[in-house]
Design a protein around this motif. Structure first.
Motif, mmCIF file in Angstrom:
data_model
loop_
_atom_site.group_PDB
_atom_site.id
_atom_site.type_symbol
_atom_site.label_atom_id
_atom_site.label_comp_id
_atom_site.label_asym_id
_atom_site.label_seq_id
_atom_site.Cartn_x
_atom_site.Cartn_y
_atom_site.Cartn_z
ATOM 1 N N PRO A 113 0.721 -1.198 0.007
ATOM 2 C CA PRO A 113 -0.111 0.127 0.073
ATOM 3 C C PRO A 113 0.797 1.450 0.074
ATOM 4 O O PRO A 113 0.468 2.206 -0.824
ATOM 5 C CB PRO A 113 -0.862 -0.171 1.322
ATOM 6 C CG PRO A 113 -0.859 -1.781 1.632
ATOM 7 C CD PRO A 113 0.401 -2.107 1.160
ATOM 8 N N ALA A 114 1.987 1.269 0.601
ATOM 9 C CA ALA A 114 2.628 2.519 0.778
ATOM 10 C C ALA A 114 3.412 2.628 -0.754
ATOM 11 O O ALA A 114 3.382 3.845 -1.004
ATOM 12 C CB ALA A 114 3.953 2.225 1.883
ATOM 13 N N MET A 115 3.843 1.594 -1.402
ATOM 14 C CA MET A 115 4.221 1.964 -2.431
ATOM 15 C C MET A 115 3.375 2.305 -3.679
ATOM 16 O O MET A 115 3.528 3.111 -4.658
ATOM 17 C CB MET A 115 5.074 0.515 -3.066
ATOM 18 C CG MET A 115 6.249 0.180 -2.148
ATOM 19 S SD MET A 115 7.414 -1.057 -3.342
ATOM 20 C CE MET A 115 6.205 -2.410 -2.742
ATOM 21 N N ARG A 116 2.147 1.879 -3.202
ATOM 22 C CA ARG A 116 1.053 2.324 -4.308
ATOM 23 C C ARG A 116 0.701 3.799 -4.351
ATOM 24 O O ARG A 116 0.489 4.647 -5.118
ATOM 25 C CB ARG A 116 -0.145 1.501 -3.961
ATOM 26 C CG ARG A 116 -0.273 0.151 -4.690
ATOM 27 C CD ARG A 116 -1.890 -0.597 -4.837
ATOM 28 N NE ARG A 116 -2.277 -0.787 -3.573
ATOM 29 C CZ ARG A 116 -1.852 -1.990 -2.997
ATOM 30 N NH1 ARG A 116 -1.207 -2.898 -3.762
ATOM 31 N NH2 ARG A 116 -2.417 -2.415 -1.921
ATOM 32 N N SER A 165 0.841 6.222 -7.347
ATOM 33 C CA SER A 165 -0.203 6.866 -7.724
ATOM 34 C C SER A 165 -0.114 8.323 -7.821
ATOM 35 O O SER A 165 -0.735 9.291 -8.337
ATOM 36 C CB SER A 165 -1.422 6.648 -6.695
ATOM 37 O OG SER A 165 -1.046 7.229 -5.600
ATOM 38 N N GLY A 166 1.269 8.922 -7.144
ATOM 39 C CA GLY A 166 1.398 10.308 -7.260
ATOM 40 C C GLY A 166 0.947 10.789 -5.763
ATOM 41 O O GLY A 166 1.405 12.049 -5.682
ATOM 42 N N GLU A 167 0.468 10.233 -4.937
ATOM 43 C CA GLU A 167 0.102 10.858 -3.794
ATOM 44 C C GLU A 167 1.168 11.259 -2.953
ATOM 45 O O GLU A 167 1.075 12.189 -2.224
ATOM 46 C CB GLU A 167 -0.843 9.747 -3.002
ATOM 47 C CG GLU A 167 -1.454 10.377 -1.611
ATOM 48 C CD GLU A 167 -2.047 9.307 -0.641
ATOM 49 O OE1 GLU A 167 -2.342 7.958 -1.403
ATOM 50 O OE2 GLU A 167 -2.012 9.372 0.438
ATOM 51 N N LEU A 168 2.249 10.340 -3.019
ATOM 52 C CA LEU A 168 3.669 10.743 -2.317
ATOM 53 C C LEU A 168 4.417 10.804 -3.485
ATOM 54 O O LEU A 168 4.552 10.335 -4.448
ATOM 55 C CB LEU A 168 3.994 9.595 -1.383
ATOM 56 C CG LEU A 168 3.333 9.376 -0.097
ATOM 57 C CD1 LEU A 168 3.818 8.218 0.776
ATOM 58 C CD2 LEU A 168 3.340 10.477 0.784
#
Lengths: 236, 236
Positions: B53-56, B60-63
């Protein structure tokens, strides 16, 4: 010379061409294996002298990002007429271009790196591309902990992104990284980024008939004849 | 299974967490060394389950682009209350976060890699950052020819940029690279990019009490119990 730093380096980052491997005799030998009549010494010096100008074309934006393998080929193509290599086949040209992958280390290197590796992370910090440096390590038995390259940072030395990038990769402050190189300009650029520096004497880098000045520069943290001497200085 | 390819792989690219090293027991052991009352098994599974989930969030550009060391810390911070770790000092938290640098290899790994290295370029192809993978290699004596990481390509697996990037780094076609992994989804993504694939059984990846299915998938080029068996299959 040998300015005392408060903290020993955690990471030793090595320049490669000239510092770790003997490009002059390797390139001369490989071109003469293909065409014995070529002046191997002049050919090696000519190929190498195209290196800095080619990288400047990339860093100025004139060329897009280019791996050193491709810059080497670009320079080689420009030397074909001058050295009478027009009859080399494409396969021979490709083989010659990868001569940089097959350069031999200086005699002290393998043993010196093995000693330095016991107390430090040892990595390349070269403008050579990752594939080139990996093949060279396998060829010469170089026991790197990690291969860092301009390719990782998308910038060539002396761009600060390379020296500071090495510190960042290992999560340490720049003063815990020591650049090891046989070139004072590379060391000066690293020093300007806060790295420690070690100069290695490679008097025959440009050939035994063309000895270079290896005088100490007092600004360097260390000055050593070779990697064994550096290992001794660092207590390895 | 074991589909014959016309050409042997030149490069073996290894997934690391679970395939090369035993993250479950290493993480459980390190947290219990700090706080013996913690359920090490549950803690290891919880920390690891935050990884995808962290890599996603990054992809996704969220981080923005984030190293795995920093994602590990982000996930760890979120587990503090659940596992009663509020009293860990910042130094202890930093130490625990680098437990991923100190994971032990599975028992077959060092000898298996040494054999595979004789006939192939062996490199990591991991979402772990370069520094983490380098420290892990030094800790476990892993004889990589080269450390490739999501950090080099600025994309995490299963992004095609990672699998195709490994082929490009070594100047070979994708079918001359074999991804070696204990995860069918990683292998499927590599296969979609044209790589060869080898599945390695690591039934205890999630702990001895939580054995996983290690059935062969016929689409893989190779299926091997461990690295020694793979070396045998590849004639090393």
């Amino acid at each position: 010379m040998n300015t005392p730093f408060s903290l020993p380096p955690k990471v030793l980052a090595f320049d490669v061409f000239g510092t770790v491997v003997d490009w002059h005799s390797g390139i001369a030998r490989e071109v003469q294996a293909l065409r014995p009549a070529v002046d191997g010494d002049a050919f090696a010096l000519a190929w190498r002298s195209g290196y800095q100008p080619a990288m400047r074309r990339v860093m100025s934006g004139e060329l897009g990002w280019t791996l050193i393998d491709d810059l080497h080929r670009l320079i080689l193509d420009g030397l074909v007429a001058r050295f009478g290599l027009e009859d080399l086949s494409e396969a021979e040209m490709q083989h010659l271009n990868t001569a940089w992958h097959r350069l031999d280390p200086w005699p002290d290197v393998v043993q010196g790196l093995a000693r330095l590796k016991t107390r430090h992370v040892i990595c390349t910090l070269s403008n050579g591309n990752i594939g080139l440096l990996t093949h060279m390590a396998k060829h010469g038995g170089l026991p790197w902990d990690c291969i860092l390259s301009a390719e990782v940072f998308r910038a060539y030395k002396p761009d600060p992104a390379t020296y500071l990038g090495a510190a960042k990769v290992f999560g340490v402050d720049p003063e815990r990284v020591m650049l090891v190189a046989a070139h004072q300009d590379d060391l000066a650029a690293a020093r300007a980024c806060g790295l420690q520096t070690a100069y290695i004497e490679r008097p025959a880098e440009f050939g035994a008939d063309n000895l270079k000045d290896v005088s100490p520069c007092p600004a360097n943290t260390r000055h050593a004849r070779d990697f064994l001497a550096l290992a001794g200085q660092l207590g390895c």
